[in-house]
Enzyme design. Structure first.
Site, short mmCIF file in Angstrom:
data_model
loop_
_atom_site.label_atom_id
_atom_site.label_comp_id
_atom_site.label_asym_id
_atom_site.label_seq_id
_atom_site.Cartn_x
_atom_site.Cartn_y
_atom_site.Cartn_z
N GLY A 86 0.88 -1.35 -0.05
CA GLY A 86 -0.08 0.13 0.05
C GLY A 86 1.06 1.07 -0.02
N GLY A 88 2.60 3.81 1.29
CA GLY A 88 3.24 3.98 2.85
C GLY A 88 3.75 5.44 3.07
N ARG A 89 3.85 6.00 1.66
CA ARG A 89 4.23 7.48 1.84
C ARG A 89 3.90 8.43 0.74
NH1 ARG A 89 10.05 7.37 -0.44
NH2 ARG A 89 10.00 5.34 -1.79
N LYS A 109 3.98 12.47 -3.42
CA LYS A 109 5.00 11.38 -2.92
C LYS A 109 5.90 11.70 -1.79
CE LYS A 109 8.13 7.44 -4.65
NZ LYS A 109 8.54 6.95 -5.84
N ASP A 121 8.70 6.25 7.75
CA ASP A 121 8.53 7.62 8.17
C ASP A 121 7.46 8.35 7.27
OD1 ASP A 121 10.06 8.21 6.18
OD2 ASP A 121 11.71 9.38 7.31
N ARG A 173 3.41 13.73 -8.35
CA ARG A 173 3.57 12.42 -9.58
C ARG A 173 2.32 12.56 -10.33
NH1 ARG A 173 5.94 6.98 -8.31
NH2 ARG A 173 4.19 6.47 -7.13
N ASP A 245 4.21 -4.72 -7.27
CA ASP A 245 3.65 -3.38 -6.89
C ASP A 245 4.25 -2.41 -7.73
OD1 ASP A 245 5.96 -4.63 -5.24
OD2 ASP A 245 5.98 -2.59 -4.33
N ASP A 255 7.65 4.11 -10.47
CA ASP A 255 8.71 4.17 -9.39
C ASP A 255 9.99 3.94 -9.82
OD1 ASP A 255 6.51 4.17 -7.54
OD2 ASP A 255 7.04 2.23 -6.54
P1 AMP Z 1 9.01 1.43 -3.13
O1 AMP Z 1 10.24 0.55 -2.76
O2 AMP Z 1 9.34 2.79 -3.34
O3 AMP Z 1 8.27 0.46 -4.31
O4 AMP Z 1 7.99 1.06 -1.79
C1 AMP Z 1 7.89 -0.27 -1.37
C2 AMP Z 1 6.69 0.05 -0.04
O5 AMP Z 1 7.31 0.61 0.92
C3 AMP Z 1 5.37 0.51 -0.59
O6 AMP Z 1 4.46 0.08 0.33
C4 AMP Z 1 5.96 2.05 -0.19
O7 AMP Z 1 4.86 2.69 0.27
C5 AMP Z 1 6.56 1.77 1.28
N1 AMP Z 1 7.73 2.51 1.79
C6 AMP Z 1 8.94 3.05 0.97
N2 AMP Z 1 9.47 3.94 1.68
C7 AMP Z 1 8.73 4.25 2.68
C8 AMP Z 1 8.66 5.39 3.70
N3 AMP Z 1 9.79 6.07 3.80
N4 AMP Z 1 7.73 5.37 4.72
C9 AMP Z 1 6.67 4.58 4.48
N5 AMP Z 1 6.64 3.50 3.70
C10 AMP Z 1 7.55 3.52 2.83
MG MG Z 2 6.73 1.04 -5.08
#
Ligand code: AMP
Ligand code: MG
Length: 469
Positions: A86, A88-89, A109, A121, A173, A245, A255
């Site tokens: 989901g 997360g940020r 983002k 965070d 974005r 994802d 991404d």
């Molecule tokens: P990504 O590697 O950007 O594709 O992220 C993979 C997952 O980790 C996704 O669910 C993101 O929302 C979550 N995520 C990545 N960085 C953060 C962060 N700093 N805080 C919270 N969730 C994160």
């Molecule tokens: Mg991602």
């Protein structure tokens, strides 16, 4: 300014997302507004640059008509199943409808924690925000489907990454949608067939209005991804984290984490510091995309009825011919052949093989075919000399101009991105803006940007990119 919102995803059932406004930041300040993109979307670039616009782009003000939410999704990360990821940020502010009727997600983002943040965070720092800005806009200018960068702001807050305090930033974005293979997986894993039906109808209406039912959708996504991956390969792009994802069902590149455009060509090239086994190496990308699409197919099986497994299998296998045809078309054009056939494969592969063993720069070699400088890119130019006569004979009757349109002069090279980020962290945005300007016209040689067209000197080479986003 009122933004032209029409939030179709927010009208789906509540279990598709968590309603979540962006978390305000201490001291928003503008970094960049993509004025051309703003105009394409029907937004006023001057307003986006104003204090009110900056407040919206930082998440400190929620514009009228927005329905902010964090989307739910799951995914396979490096092949391992994660039932809940989901946003997360990231927060989806809503969808805006451009003057031509096209619908785009507007997402912040780095907008703070959400129910999907796990231990993160919810923030992003300046480096990855500028990196995604530069690379996604370069991808668009190269003519490949991608999410876009509308704006970047700083937050006035420090965040911790890899043991260092870093300046916080938020990227705005734009995407046709942020629906991923992992969105389907989220509901399939929960046995929620009703949600899968709704999601399928939503994606068809939004992206593939001609597609009939789940199988039609699968065929369309398979074809879109096959074309996309061939497009990436034709410009030497390595995504780096092709988890399910991180694969958009719209067929847009999404991404930009540890991605990179190759300097010297090698099929096994990997940049991501966390890709230990080369799962997402340059030449593996088609296979991985097909693997991801098989996961999408599996999700859709419960919607398909009799003969589902066979039909879905055939659909995913349809990846191969579309990818191969598109690869041949693109690489054929790169060496000046208008309608390359399988008989031309050995010629293309002969060049690539020599480039790999002689450390030739991918972009400069292809562009050098036009200017006659390609052989200079090979450690041993004799390797090129043994290829050239056969190629010249083959293209003698081909139309002119193909190679100019298929071979960019400028790509976002890693070392230049790193330099632009370093300067920005020190307060100087000039290299960042200059890089964006140069990459907006990637097929046009420009003596002002000679430094950005050059390959890195040995001491400049960046061979690792980091996920520390
Ligand atoms: P990504 O590697 O950007 O594709 O992220 C993979 C997952 O980790 C996704 O669910 C993101 O929302 C979550 N995520 C990545 N960085 C953060 C962060 N700093 N805080 C919270 N969730 C994160
Ligand atoms: Mg991602």
């Amino acid at each position: 300014m009122t933004l032209p919102f029409d939030n179709s995803y927010a009208r789906l059932p509540e279990r598709f997302f968590a309603r979540q406004p962006p978390v305000p930041v201490a001291a928003p300040a503008p970094l960049a507004v993509n004025r051309a993109l703003a105009e394409r979307l029907g937004l006023d670039p001057d307003w986006l640059e104003s204090p009110q616009g900056t407040a919206v782009l930082a998440g400190n003000a929620v514009p009228e008509g927005a329905a902010p939410l964090a989307q739910a999704y799951a995914g396979h990360q490096f092949g391992g199943w994660v039932p809940q990821l989901g946003d997360g940020r990231a927060v989806l502010l809503g969808e805006i409808v451009a003057p031509d009727g096209a619908r785009f997600d507007l997402q912040l983002k780095g907008a703070g924690q959400t129910p999907f943040s796990r231990r993160g965070d919810g923030r992003a720092w300046l480096g990855p925000v500028l990196r995604e800005y530069v690379v996604s806009e370069a991808m668009a200018a190269l003519g490949l489907p991608t999410t876009r960068a509308l704006a970047a702001v700083t937050t006035g807050e420090q965040i911790w990454r890899d043991g260092f305090p870093r300046p916080g930033a938020v990227l705005t974005r734009i995407a046709r949608s942020h629906i991923r293979v992992g969105t389907f997986q989220y509901f399939a894993a929960r046995g929620d067939t009703e949600a899968l039906h709704l999601l399928t109808d939503h994606v068809i209406a939004r992206h593939y209005p001609g597609a009939e039912g789940p199988l039609g959708l699968l065929d369309a996504v398979v074809a879109a991804q096959a074309r996309l991956i061939a497009g990436w390969m034709s410009v030497g792009f390595i995504h780096g984290v092709m988890n399910t994802d991180n694969m958009a069902v719209s067929g847009e590149t999404i991404d930009y984490g540890p991605c990179a455009f190759m300097d010297a060509y090698h099929p096994a090239r990997v940049f991501s510091s966390i890709d230990q086994f080369g799962r997402y190496a340059y030449a593996n990308q088609a296979q991985i995309a097909a693997w991801n699409l098989a996961q999408l197919a599996t999700c859709l099986l419960p919607l398909m009825g009799e003969g589902a497994v066979e039909a879905a299998t055939n659909s995913v296998q349809g990846f191969v011919p579309v990818f191969q045809a598109e690869w041949l078309r693109r690489f054929g054009a790169k060496i000046g052949i208008q309608q390359a056939t399988d008989a031309d494969r050995p010629l293309i592969e002969g060049l690539l093989g020599r480039m790999a063993s002689e450390g030739a720069d991918f972009t400069r070699t292809f562009r050098g075919l036009i200017t006659g400088t390609a052989r200079d890119e090979f450690t041993d130019p004799a390797a090129f000399d043994t290829w050239e006569p056969g190629w010249r004979a083959r293209i003698a009757q081909e139309p002119a101009g193909l190679m100019e349109a298929a071979n960019p002069v400028r790509i976002p090279r890693n070392h230049r991105i790193e330099q632009a980020i370093e300067a920005a962290v020190a307060g100087d945005l000039t290299p960042f803006h200059r890089l964006n300007d140069a990459l907006a016209t990637p097929y046009v040689p420009d003596p002002r940007f000679a430094d950005l067209e050059a390959a890195p000197r040995p001491e400049e080479i960046v061979s690792r990119t980091f996920c520390g986003t």
